[in-house]
Design a protein around this motif. Structure first.
Motif, PDB file in Angstrom:
ATOM      1  N   GLN A 340      14.637 -12.132  47.469  1.00 54.12           N
ATOM      2  CA  GLN A 340      15.673 -13.123  47.184  1.00 54.12           C
ATOM      3  C   GLN A 340      15.282 -13.961  45.985  1.00 54.12           C
ATOM      4  O   GLN A 340      14.099 -14.175  45.699  1.00 54.12           O
ATOM      5  N   VAL A 341      16.279 -14.436  45.285  1.00 49.28           N
ATOM      6  CA  VAL A 341      16.084 -15.419  44.224  1.00 49.28           C
ATOM      7  C   VAL A 341      17.010 -16.590  44.558  1.00 49.28           C
ATOM      8  O   VAL A 341      18.155 -16.394  44.960  1.00 49.28           O
ATOM      9  N   ARG A 342      16.488 -17.797  44.420  1.00 47.63           N
ATOM     10  CA  ARG A 342      17.231 -18.985  44.825  1.00 47.63           C
ATOM     11  C   ARG A 342      17.038 -20.096  43.801  1.00 47.63           C
ATOM     12  O   ARG A 342      15.943 -20.268  43.249  1.00 47.63           O
ATOM     13  N   TYR A 343      18.120 -20.858  43.602  1.00 45.20           N
ATOM     14  CA  TYR A 343      18.060 -22.008  42.706  1.00 45.20           C
ATOM     15  C   TYR A 343      18.595 -23.236  43.440  1.00 45.20           C
ATOM     16  O   TYR A 343      19.656 -23.185  44.063  1.00 45.20           O
ATOM     17  N   ASP A 344      17.842 -24.347  43.393  1.00 36.89           N
ATOM     18  CA  ASP A 344      18.255 -25.616  43.991  1.00 36.89           C
ATOM     19  C   ASP A 344      18.257 -26.706  42.915  1.00 36.89           C
ATOM     20  O   ASP A 344      17.403 -26.700  42.009  1.00 36.89           O
ATOM     21  N   TYR A 345      19.212 -27.632  43.058  1.00 33.73           N
ATOM     22  CA  TYR A 345      19.203 -28.785  42.157  1.00 33.73           C
ATOM     23  C   TYR A 345      19.551 -30.049  42.934  1.00 33.73           C
ATOM     24  O   TYR A 345      20.503 -30.084  43.728  1.00 33.73           O
ATOM     25  N   LEU A 357      22.734 -29.046  45.428  1.00 31.58           N
ATOM     26  CA  LEU A 357      23.340 -27.728  45.234  1.00 31.58           C
ATOM     27  C   LEU A 357      22.277 -26.662  45.433  1.00 31.58           C
ATOM     28  O   LEU A 357      21.121 -26.840  45.037  1.00 31.58           O
ATOM     29  N   ALA A 358      22.653 -25.551  46.060  1.00 34.87           N
ATOM     30  CA  ALA A 358      21.745 -24.404  46.208  1.00 34.87           C
ATOM     31  C   ALA A 358      22.548 -23.127  46.081  1.00 34.87           C
ATOM     32  O   ALA A 358      23.683 -23.033  46.567  1.00 34.87           O
ATOM     33  N   PHE A 384      25.708 -23.259  48.468  1.00 42.08           N
ATOM     34  CA  PHE A 384      25.653 -24.417  49.367  1.00 42.08           C
ATOM     35  C   PHE A 384      25.783 -25.703  48.547  1.00 42.08           C
ATOM     36  O   PHE A 384      25.082 -25.878  47.546  1.00 42.08           O
ATOM     37  N   LEU A 385      26.662 -26.576  48.994  1.00 45.22           N
ATOM     38  CA  LEU A 385      26.860 -27.853  48.330  1.00 45.22           C
ATOM     39  C   LEU A 385      26.943 -28.935  49.398  1.00 45.22           C
ATOM     40  O   LEU A 385      27.693 -28.800  50.373  1.00 45.22           O
ATOM     41  N   SER A 386      26.159 -30.010  49.235  1.00 45.68           N
ATOM     42  CA  SER A 386      26.153 -31.069  50.237  1.00 45.68           C
ATOM     43  C   SER A 386      26.061 -32.432  49.566  1.00 45.68           C
ATOM     44  O   SER A 386      25.510 -32.574  48.472  1.00 45.68           O
ATOM     45  N   TYR A 387      26.629 -33.429  50.264  1.00 39.30           N
ATOM     46  CA  TYR A 387      26.567 -34.805  49.771  1.00 39.30           C
ATOM     47  C   TYR A 387      26.457 -35.754  50.956  1.00 39.30           C
ATOM     48  O   TYR A 387      27.173 -35.601  51.959  1.00 39.30           O
ATOM     49  N   SER A 400      29.265 -31.070  53.771  1.00 40.11           N
ATOM     50  CA  SER A 400      28.640 -29.869  53.224  1.00 40.11           C
ATOM     51  C   SER A 400      29.611 -28.698  53.273  1.00 40.11           C
ATOM     52  O   SER A 400      30.475 -28.619  54.152  1.00 40.11           O
ATOM     53  N   TRP A 401      29.437 -27.813  52.323  1.00 38.29           N
ATOM     54  CA  TRP A 401      30.231 -26.590  52.228  1.00 38.29           C
ATOM     55  C   TRP A 401      29.277 -25.429  52.011  1.00 38.29           C
ATOM     56  O   TRP A 401      28.348 -25.509  51.201  1.00 38.29           O
TER      57      TRP A 401
END
Length: 428
Positions: A340-345, A357-358, A384-387, A400-401
């Motif tokens: 897997q490759v994953r990016y989070d910010y 964001l992920a 994935f997006l959360s606030y 979250s979505w």
């Protein structure tokens, strides 16, 4: 009639709890004072509004769409401890879920129990439990309900109702840097069940259920160096499997402000005792590396399943996120190799704290289907997006979505969306 939560309102009143404290613990420790049980206690109500929609694509699926919209309540009381060298406490919890929508002939959605006779999910369900606590120094014994985060037993918080284990656990941190854990769980309440059931292996929906008398476990985690830790755990699901786990975790500061975190994880699973599910032959190797700087994190995960069996999971497809590539598809089939490759910010670095964001992509291949069938493959994309509101009267309100798109070479593809709103009301 659908099962409902056991009301706890009367038992949580401070005056009644003080009386219960004296009654429950007086025989064990007549001199123990109960004042701190109340003064240090907490009562929280977790609210979760959960919408799930899964669009299934493929001829092998019995239905084209599943999903539901539910409102969940998670009431948790956590007491303090009595005074003295040997200290006592008592926790209580009650969970309740009400279905707002999601009937109309849709199939089981992995969120709420499904009534086969009516052809739709239950309208509501719930459960409640207690946990007694005994503490001496930095060693604690808990008896009753548990929400463990262990390599051999992990609770499920991925849907509406939280799964819980029931039994006893001892944890100790008497030696600096060393954490010891042992215990036995004999029942589980999975995420879509109102009942406390004996443990068994999840094979497939409506698959065989050979129950075990209990899961025995013990393990240790030790901080070898300030940036290097190791752990070992052993689990025995009686007459089903024996499990060994080894893990290493390393953190390193690099030039230019970068941070590198590396995790190595290994499992060995074999049959135990009467081998109610037959021979189990599975070994799992996992490597996860995460490079971070200024809110950006780039991760790469590699995982390999070896042996003739898939990785064993418990009732209700209980998750095992200690596997580096655990996800909706899990990537735990026999002989499967996955990456897997994953990016989070973290948007706090752009002046928007609470927004995250992920995005990730996983692929598994070389899956052994047995019976001289050709190997197969699968892949999954997730966004994935959360606030979480950071201030004001709505502080702590979370949104979250989650969007998941899964493709299987042999099986039904699906696209899933989850919309979740959470809030925790703190009474005291």
């Amino acid at each position: 009639m659908a099962p409902t939560a056991i009301p706890l309102a009367n038992t949580l009143l401070p005056g009644r709890l003080s009386g219960a404290c004296l009654l429950s613990f007086g025989l064990l420790s007549p001199l123990a004072a109960c004042a701190d049980l109340i003064a240090d206690s907490q009562l929280n109500l977790g609210l979760r509004n959960f919408y799930l929609d899964r669009d299934l694509r493929g001829d092998s699926s019995p239905t084209s769409r599943v999903g539901s919209w539910t409102q969940g309540f998670d009431l948790r009381f956590q007491s303090g401890y009595s005074e003295g060298p040997l200290q006592f406490g008592l926790d209580a919890s009650a969970q309740y879920v009400y279905r707002l929508d999601g009937g109309g002939g849709r199939g089981p959605d992995t969120v709420i129990p499904y009534d086969d006779s009516r052809g739709e999910p239950l309208s509501d369900y719930g459960r409640a439990a207690l946990t007694a606590k005994l503490r001496y120094g930095k060693t604690e014994l808990t008896i009753g309900e548990h929400r463990p985060r262990l390599p051999v037993a992990f609770f499920d918080d991925s849907r509406q109702m939280v799964s819980t284990f029931h039994g006893f656990q001892i944890s100790s941190q008497e030696i600096q840097g060393l954490s010891l854990t042992a215990g036995r769980f004999d029942r589980i309440a999975s995420r879509e069940s109102a009942n406390h059931e004996k443990l068994y292996l999840f094979t497939r929906p409506n698959g065989p259920r050979h129950v075990s008398d209990g899961l025995n476990f013990a393990g240790a985690s030790y901080e070898l160096l300030p940036n290097l830790s190791a752990s070992y755990f052993y689990g025995q699901l009686e007459d089903i499997y024996r499990q060994h786990y080894l893990g290493l975790s390393h953190k390193q500061s690099l030039a230019g402000g970068y941070q590198l975190k590396t995790d190595l994880r290994y499992y060995d699973n074999r049959e135990d005792g009467d081998a109610l599910y037959g021979d189990i032959d599975n070994r799992s190797y996992g490597l996860m590396g995460a490079l971070s700087k200024n809110g950006h994190t780039l991760s790469l995960g590699l995982q390999r399943m070896l042996g003739d069996s898939g990785f064993p999971t418990l009732n209700g497809f209980t998750p095992q996120p200690w596997l580096v590539n655990w996800s909706a598809l899990a990537f735990i089939s026999p002989n499967e190799k996955s990456w897997q490759v994953r990016y989070d910010y973290d948007f706090s670095h752009m002046g928007v704290p609470g927004l995250q964001l992920a995005a990730r992509y996983l692929r598994g291949s070389g899956i052994d289907r047995g019976n001289q069938l050709s190997d197969t493959s699968e892949n999954e994309r997730g966004l994935f997006l959360s606030y979480v509101v950071q201030s004001g009267p709505l502080r702590g309100l979370g949104f979250s979505w989650m969007n998941i798109h899964a493709q299987l070479k042999h099986g039904s593809d699906f696209e899933e969306n989850r919309l979740i709103t959470t809030y925790t009301w703190k009474f005291w």
